[in-house]
Scaffold this motif. Structure first.
Motif, PDB file in Angstrom:
ATOM      1  N   ASP A  51       0.831  -1.202   0.000  1.00 45.81           N
ATOM      2  CA  ASP A  51       0.000   0.000   0.000  1.00 45.81           C
ATOM      3  C   ASP A  51       0.869   1.259   0.000  1.00 45.81           C
ATOM      4  O   ASP A  51       0.463   2.312   0.505  1.00 45.81           O
ATOM      5  CB  ASP A  51      -0.922   0.006   1.221  1.00 45.81           C
ATOM      6  CG  ASP A  51      -0.143  -0.053   2.537  1.00 45.81           C
ATOM      7  OD1 ASP A  51       1.061  -0.389   2.496  1.00 45.81           O
ATOM      8  OD2 ASP A  51      -0.729   0.224   3.602  1.00 45.81           O
ATOM      9  N   GLN A  96       0.448  -2.195 -10.781  1.00 51.02           N
ATOM     10  CA  GLN A  96       0.752  -2.346  -9.362  1.00 51.02           C
ATOM     11  C   GLN A  96       1.327  -3.734  -9.092  1.00 51.02           C
ATOM     12  O   GLN A  96       0.881  -4.726  -9.658  1.00 51.02           O
ATOM     13  CB  GLN A  96      -0.509  -2.122  -8.529  1.00 51.02           C
ATOM     14  CG  GLN A  96      -1.019  -0.695  -8.566  1.00 51.02           C
ATOM     15  CD  GLN A  96      -2.305  -0.534  -7.781  1.00 51.02           C
ATOM     16  OE1 GLN A  96      -3.054  -1.495  -7.603  1.00 51.02           O
ATOM     17  NE2 GLN A  96      -2.580   0.690  -7.309  1.00 51.02           N
ATOM     18  N   GLN A 144       0.100   3.403  -4.899  1.00 47.13           N
ATOM     19  CA  GLN A 144      -0.959   4.402  -4.802  1.00 47.13           C
ATOM     20  C   GLN A 144      -0.889   5.385  -5.966  1.00 47.13           C
ATOM     21  O   GLN A 144      -1.916   5.781  -6.525  1.00 47.13           O
ATOM     22  CB  GLN A 144      -0.845   5.145  -3.473  1.00 47.13           C
ATOM     23  CG  GLN A 144      -1.213   4.311  -2.263  1.00 47.13           C
ATOM     24  CD  GLN A 144      -1.190   5.107  -0.983  1.00 47.13           C
ATOM     25  OE1 GLN A 144      -1.179   6.341  -1.000  1.00 47.13           O
ATOM     26  NE2 GLN A 144      -1.188   4.414   0.160  1.00 47.13           N
ATOM     27  N   THR A 145       0.315   5.772  -6.354  1.00 45.38           N
ATOM     28  CA  THR A 145       0.460   6.686  -7.493  1.00 45.38           C
ATOM     29  C   THR A 145       0.012   6.025  -8.788  1.00 45.38           C
ATOM     30  O   THR A 145      -0.673   6.644  -9.610  1.00 45.38           O
ATOM     31  CB  THR A 145       1.931   7.137  -7.606  1.00 45.38           C
ATOM     32  OG1 THR A 145       2.326   7.768  -6.389  1.00 45.38           O
ATOM     33  CG2 THR A 145       2.100   8.112  -8.759  1.00 45.38           C
TER      34      THR A 145
END
Length: 318
Positions: A153, A169, A158-159
């Motif tokens: 996380d 991701q 997140q970006t």
């Protein structure tokens, strides 16, 4: 009276008596010079023997025992046999090779390019400062920062999700070889500053007349870089590459703090394997064997690299 007169006349013709000058013995002079050299070298040699050679010999002797810290049993080369047949050791050796290649290709090359590009730029000092600042951070601080970036996380995932690239991701630190590659990138971020500083020092030693003469002869851009600047930086390149090889072979802190060699032992390097076997599993003889292998690898790699550089310089001189 005639005898005295004759003696005085002979003395006036031959001059006053002068003793023959003493000629120093060349062997004695060489011995004194060697003695002075030995006297100056003796403290350094004693420290090397005390702090490096003696501990290595003790470690090599301990690697011949099955030692759990309480009892020790002589087993000869059994630890080395088990070591070279252990698949975890093969993976550890492969990871160490990846670290060597990665730290030669990325920090050294980036440091060289950034040093050349910012050497004569107007705002070059600002750019160099931004690159050098991470080098001032400790390994622990660097690992903490990249843990925040790369955890599941973390900031990177997140970006990626925020810009619509959720498919990119990853569990960056949980899968091999991805975790090893991103740790090499993290080390590159920290270590490039050291290479930049050293290459910048090398650039400042290049005579401006050499650069100007090359430009007058028509050398520009990439040709000037490859045929003039890079050869002039060879002495500094030897230092930077040698340091990178030794440091990469001893990589420990960032791997331990980011993955602890995991998952399992997938991202372990030789230094981490030595630590785990010795201080976690209490297999002191086996850990000593890993230490001996690591020491031999470091010395052999350094010796082969320096030998190759000496041969190249000898060939250039001829």
């Amino acid at each position: 009276m005639d005898v005295l007169t004759t003696a005085d006349e002979a003395a006036s013709r031959t001059g006053p008596y002068r003793p023959e000058p003493l000629v120093p013995d060349p062997r004695s002079a060489r011995f004194r010079a060697a003695a002075w050299v030995g006297a100056f070298l003796a403290p350094a040699v004693a420290l090397v023997l005390l702090l490096l050679v003696v501990p290595f010999l003790i470690t090599a002797w301990r690697s011949l025992f099955d030692d759990n810290g309480i009892t020790a049993r002589f087993v000869g080369l059994s630890n080395y046999t088990a070591l070279f047949t252990d698949p975890d050791f093969g993976r550890s050796l492969l990871n160490t090779v990846l670290w060597v290649v990665g730290t030669l290709v990325l920090p050294v090359l980036l440091g060289l390019l950034l040093a050349v590009l910012t050497h004569s730029m107007r705002w070059g000092a600002v750019a160099r400062t931004a690159v050098v600042i991470p080098y001032a951070l400790s390994g622990s601080a660097t690992a903490l920062l990249w843990t925040y970036l790369l955890r599941s996380d973390g900031a990177v995932n997140q970006t990626l999700g925020a810009v619509g690239l959720g498919g990119w991701q990853q569990e960056w630190l949980l899968h091999w070889p991805l975790n090893t590659l991103v740790m090499i990138v993290a080390t590159t971020w920290q270590a490039t500053g050291a290479s930049l500083i050293l290459f910048l020092i090398g650039l400042q030693t290049i005579p401006t007349d050499t650069i100007e003469a090359a430009r007058i002869d028509g050398a520009q851009g990439l040709q000037l870089f490859l045929r003039v600047i890079v050869p002039q930086l060879r002495p500094m390149t030897v230092v930077v590459v040698g340091m990178s090889i030794v440091n990469s072979l001893k990589t420990f802190d960032i791997v331990w703090l980011l993955t602890q060699g995991g998952p399992g032992t997938a991202s372990e390097t030789l230094a981490l394997t030595m630590y785990r076997q010795t201080f976690t599993l209490n297999r002191y003889g086996y850990g000593a064997a890993v230490s001996v292998v690591l020491t031999v690898v470091v010395i052999a790699a350094s010796w082969l690299y320096l030998r190759q550089q000496v041969r190249q310089r000898s060939g250039d001189a001829v």
